[in-house]
Design a protein around this motif. Structure first.
Motif, PDB file in Angstrom:
ATOM      1  N   ASN A   1       0.831  -1.200   0.000  1.00 29.76           N
ATOM      2  CA  ASN A   1       0.000   0.000   0.000  1.00 29.76           C
ATOM      3  C   ASN A   1       0.867   1.251   0.000  1.00 29.76           C
ATOM      4  OD1 ASN A   1      -0.046   1.411   2.974  1.00 29.76           O
ATOM      5  ND2 ASN A   1       0.405  -0.790   3.133  1.00 29.76           N
ATOM      6  N   ILE A   2       0.263   2.345  -0.369  1.00 34.56           N
ATOM      7  CA  ILE A   2       0.874   3.666  -0.222  1.00 34.56           C
ATOM      8  C   ILE A   2      -0.146   4.545   0.489  1.00 34.56           C
ATOM      9  CG2 ILE A   2       1.725   5.735  -1.393  1.00 34.56           C
ATOM     10  CD1 ILE A   2       2.767   3.982  -3.633  1.00 34.56           C
ATOM     11  N   GLY A   3       0.180   4.978   1.683  1.00 36.10           N
ATOM     12  CA  GLY A   3      -0.733   5.821   2.446  1.00 36.10           C
ATOM     13  C   GLY A   3      -2.039   5.149   2.798  1.00 36.10           C
ATOM     14  N   GLY A   4      -2.032   3.806   2.808  1.00 39.30           N
ATOM     15  CA  GLY A   4      -3.249   3.067   3.108  1.00 39.30           C
ATOM     16  C   GLY A   4      -4.028   2.634   1.883  1.00 39.30           C
ATOM     17  N   ARG A   5      -3.674   3.151   0.692  1.00 33.45           N
ATOM     18  CA  ARG A   5      -4.318   2.706  -0.545  1.00 33.45           C
ATOM     19  C   ARG A   5      -3.705   1.372  -0.960  1.00 33.45           C
ATOM     20  NH1 ARG A   5      -3.236   8.266  -1.485  1.00 33.45           N
ATOM     21  NH2 ARG A   5      -5.106   9.536  -1.912  1.00 33.45           N
TER      22      ARG A   5
ATOM     23  N   GLN B   1       2.544   0.785  -8.789  1.00 32.87           N
ATOM     24  CA  GLN B   1       1.975   2.026  -8.278  1.00 32.87           C
ATOM     25  C   GLN B   1       0.473   2.156  -8.532  1.00 32.87           C
ATOM     26  OE1 GLN B   1       4.035   4.290  -6.444  1.00 32.87           O
ATOM     27  NE2 GLN B   1       5.186   2.389  -6.548  1.00 32.87           N
ATOM     28  N   ALA B   2      -0.130   1.179  -9.186  1.00 27.71           N
ATOM     29  CA  ALA B   2      -1.560   1.240  -9.477  1.00 27.71           C
ATOM     30  C   ALA B   2      -2.370   0.798  -8.254  1.00 27.71           C
ATOM     31  CB  ALA B   2      -1.897   0.343 -10.664  1.00 27.71           C
ATOM     32  N   PHE B   3      -3.410   1.582  -7.911  1.00 29.75           N
ATOM     33  CA  PHE B   3      -4.242   1.278  -6.752  1.00 29.75           C
ATOM     34  C   PHE B   3      -5.442   0.424  -7.135  1.00 29.75           C
ATOM     35  CE2 PHE B   3      -2.633   5.699  -5.778  1.00 29.75           C
ATOM     36  CZ  PHE B   3      -1.668   5.273  -4.873  1.00 29.75           C
TER      37      PHE B   3
ATOM     38  N   LEU C   1     -10.308  -0.015  -2.106  1.00 29.07           N
ATOM     39  CA  LEU C   1      -9.718  -0.894  -1.091  1.00 29.07           C
ATOM     40  C   LEU C   1      -8.601  -0.168  -0.347  1.00 29.07           C
ATOM     41  CD1 LEU C   1      -9.453  -4.348  -2.914  1.00 29.07           C
ATOM     42  CD2 LEU C   1     -11.363  -3.411  -1.583  1.00 29.07           C
ATOM     43  N   TYR C   2      -8.657  -0.249   0.995  1.00 30.50           N
ATOM     44  CA  TYR C   2      -7.684   0.441   1.845  1.00 30.50           C
ATOM     45  C   TYR C   2      -7.262  -0.479   2.985  1.00 30.50           C
ATOM     46  CZ  TYR C   2      -9.527   4.409  -0.744  1.00 30.50           C
ATOM     47  OH  TYR C   2      -9.911   5.256  -1.763  1.00 30.50           O
ATOM     48  N   VAL C   3      -6.213  -0.073   3.671  1.00 29.07           N
ATOM     49  CA  VAL C   3      -5.677  -0.908   4.742  1.00 29.07           C
ATOM     50  C   VAL C   3      -5.199  -0.017   5.880  1.00 29.07           C
ATOM     51  CG1 VAL C   3      -3.337  -0.976   3.767  1.00 29.07           C
ATOM     52  CG2 VAL C   3      -4.132  -2.870   5.191  1.00 29.07           C
ATOM     53  N   CYS C   4      -5.229  -0.579   7.103  1.00 30.52           N
ATOM     54  CA  CYS C   4      -4.808   0.189   8.275  1.00 30.52           C
ATOM     55  C   CYS C   4      -4.267  -0.770   9.339  1.00 30.52           C
ATOM     56  CB  CYS C   4      -5.987   0.985   8.847  1.00 30.52           C
ATOM     57  SG  CYS C   4      -5.515   2.115  10.182  1.00 30.52           S
ATOM     58  N   GLY C   5      -3.410  -0.277  10.217  1.00 30.40           N
ATOM     59  CA  GLY C   5      -2.902  -1.079  11.333  1.00 30.40           C
ATOM     60  C   GLY C   5      -1.746  -1.982  10.946  1.00 30.40           C
TER      61      GLY C   5
ATOM     62  N   SER D   1      -6.438   9.494   2.852  1.00 29.44           N
ATOM     63  CA  SER D   1      -6.353   8.963   1.483  1.00 29.44           C
ATOM     64  C   SER D   1      -7.748   8.722   0.907  1.00 29.44           C
ATOM     65  CB  SER D   1      -5.550   7.655   1.480  1.00 29.44           C
ATOM     66  OG  SER D   1      -4.193   7.886   1.802  1.00 29.44           O
ATOM     67  N   ILE D   2      -8.650   8.179   1.736  1.00 24.99           N
ATOM     68  CA  ILE D   2     -10.026   7.944   1.290  1.00 24.99           C
ATOM     69  C   ILE D   2     -10.687   9.273   0.912  1.00 24.99           C
ATOM     70  CG2 ILE D   2     -12.312   7.140   2.006  1.00 24.99           C
ATOM     71  CD1 ILE D   2     -10.857   5.142   3.879  1.00 24.99           C
TER      72      ILE D   2
END
Length: 487
Positions: free
Chosen positions: A370-374, A382-384, A388-392, A415-416
């Motif tokens: 991920n980059i910044g949670g993306r 580099q394609a998102f 979908l996002y991630v944390c923790g 980011s969202i």
């Protein structure tokens, strides 16, 4: 699980039904994981987006993740954060949905069809392995398993470690989790009896024969990952004799440079030096012993001759530190070996996240790229993946304290928000989605017993009632069957 095509058609039917029944389109957000990362993300989303509806999923019937099942029972002050998370869960726009497992009860693709935003915050529920001979012997556990056992996690209830056959335990690793499990083994059960430790762990510890604990690290005292606060706490245990070999505390120029740049490491080293220079700390008769062992790495677990299939001792190789090309000091074996006899080994060498079908995963780093949670398609790409996002821990690896997840969540929510404002993410105004109602319909069709927050509140009240009878803050309900009976 429905066949792939049937699942897609079901989601489309739900979407059509739902979109025709509402006048406005809320932003549908699903967070997978109800630990600190999940609840901080939910809190930040609710504040940043007044029209967001947030659902927090968890495979357990109980919320709060690591706060409930990871924080040591003798650290109640750390658990106060559940009050904040409870207020989030009671928000009219938030819903806790427990006993739902991503990958078996609902697929990633189905969540994408149901929600505009899906955030993965389910942490790390597995362990790194050493990959050395004898690692599968009885009496060897991960620290995570042991922590789940004494914290009343329903998956740890049946661990049943043998604390009676031998008087020595060996812990591999020198972080705060290693200190936690050492402290639980060495602390007076009279003191533990007034905590929320599980009843089955309390009974085992009351009958424990463990009197000596070794804390073993492959590098030196300067590289130990624990904090000064945690170290002071274990050094202050009444009736504990603490031992450190002064030869293990010799430092190199690289060590001195590390301490110069890190005040915490300097303080930890000074505390250890104080113990070593006194010969031992708190020496009393019939004491319990804590031995700090540095510059040793395990190379083999040795089988017992009298109890086949069970750990008898650990072979350690002495190490020296060598600076790597990255400027980090790494442990190199010297070819000198020694054995330490023990009946219990706890490996505190790192947690590991579990991948989910359809979600990119970096197996080497143990994180979702991920980059910044993306979420990225893959590491280095580099394609998102839109929405979908991630944390923790799943985002950054198993590091940091509970509050670290607050800053982690802020970054992901930022980011969202950027993606919504830029048009990268399909907004609620242009694309209605079924969200919560659609998910609950889908789960009901699969006979999944959903546990809402109101059921958790019943569990919470019952645990506190049982605890009050024993002068404890709570007596945890620790079996799956009983937990689900509250739903």
């Amino acid at each position: 699980m429905l066949p792939k095509m049937a699942a897609v058609h079901a989601a489309k039917r739900l979407s059509r039904t739902f979109s025709s029944s509402v006048a406005s389109n809320p932003l549908r957000v699903c967070i997978v994981g109800s630990g600190p990362a999940g609840f901080y993300t939910a809190e930040k989303m609710l504040k940043a987006h007044p029209r967001a509806e947030v659902d927090v999923l968890d495979r357990l019937p109980t919320p709060f993740g690591l706060v409930r099942s990871g924080v040591a029972p003798d650290h109640p002050e750390t658990k106060v954060v559940v009050n904040q998370f409870t207020r989030v869960a009671q928000n009219d726009r938030c819903r806790f949905i427990g006993n739902v497992t991503l990958g078996s009860h609902v697929s990633l693709k189905e969540l994408q069809d149901l929600y505009h935003v899906v955030v993965f915050a389910y942490g790390a529920e597995s362990d790194r392995v050493l990959g050395i001979p004898g690692e599968d012997l009885g009496g060897i556990y991960s620290a995570r398993e042991f922590v789940w056992w004494y914290n009343g996690h329903p998956d740890g209830r049946k661990l049943a470690p043998d604390l009676q056959s031998r008087d020595t335990a060996l812990i591999l690793g020198q972080g705060n989790v290693a200190l936690d499990v050492a402290r639980i083994l060495l602390r007076s059960t009279v003191e533990l009896a007034t905590t929320d430790i599980s009843s089955h762990a309390m009974a085992a510890l009351e009958g424990s024969s463990i009197r000596k604990v070794y804390l073993v690290g492959r590098r030196g005292p300067v590289q130990a990952a624990w904090t000064a606060k945690e170290l002071r706490e274990i050094l202050g245990i009444k009736g504990l004799s603490v031992h450190i070999q002064e030869s293990d505390l010799q430092t190199t120029a690289a060590d001195e440079e590390e301490m110069k740049n890190n005040r915490i490491r300097r303080r930890v080293y000074e505390l250890l030096m104080k113990v070593a220079s006194s010969g031992s700390l708190n020496r009393v008769t019939d004491e319990r012993e804590l031995h700090f062992i540095f510059l040793r790495r395990p190379v083999k677990f040795l089988d017992s001759e009298t109890k086949r299939g069970h750990i008898a001792s650990v072979r350690l190789e002495k190490t020296n530190l060598k600076e790597s090309t990255e400027g980090k000091q790494i442990a190199i074996g010297t070819g000198e070996f020694e054995d330490i006899n023990c009946g219990l080994v706890l490996k505190s060498i790192g947690y590991k996240s579990i991948p989910v079908d359809g979600l990119p995963f970096d197996h080497e780093k143990g994180v979702v790229p991920n980059i910044g949670g993306r979420v990225l398609h893959s590491e280095g790409d580099q394609a998102f993946l839109i929405g979908l996002y991630v944390c923790g821990w799943l985002k950054r690896g198993p590091t940091g304290i509970i509050a670290t997840n607050l800053y982690c969540a802020e970054e992901t929510v930022a980011s969202i928000t950027e993606d919504l404002q830029s048009g990268e993410l399909a907004t609620a105004s242009t694309s209605a989605k079924p969200g919560r109602e659609g998910l609950l319909q889908l789960l009901d069709g699969r006979s999944v017993k959903v546990v809402p927050f109101s059921a958790w509140e019943k569990i919470n009240s019952e645990e506190k009632r049982r605890g009050s009878l024993k002068n404890k803050p709570r007596e945890k309900v620790s079996s799956w069957e009983e937990l689900l009976n509250f739903a």
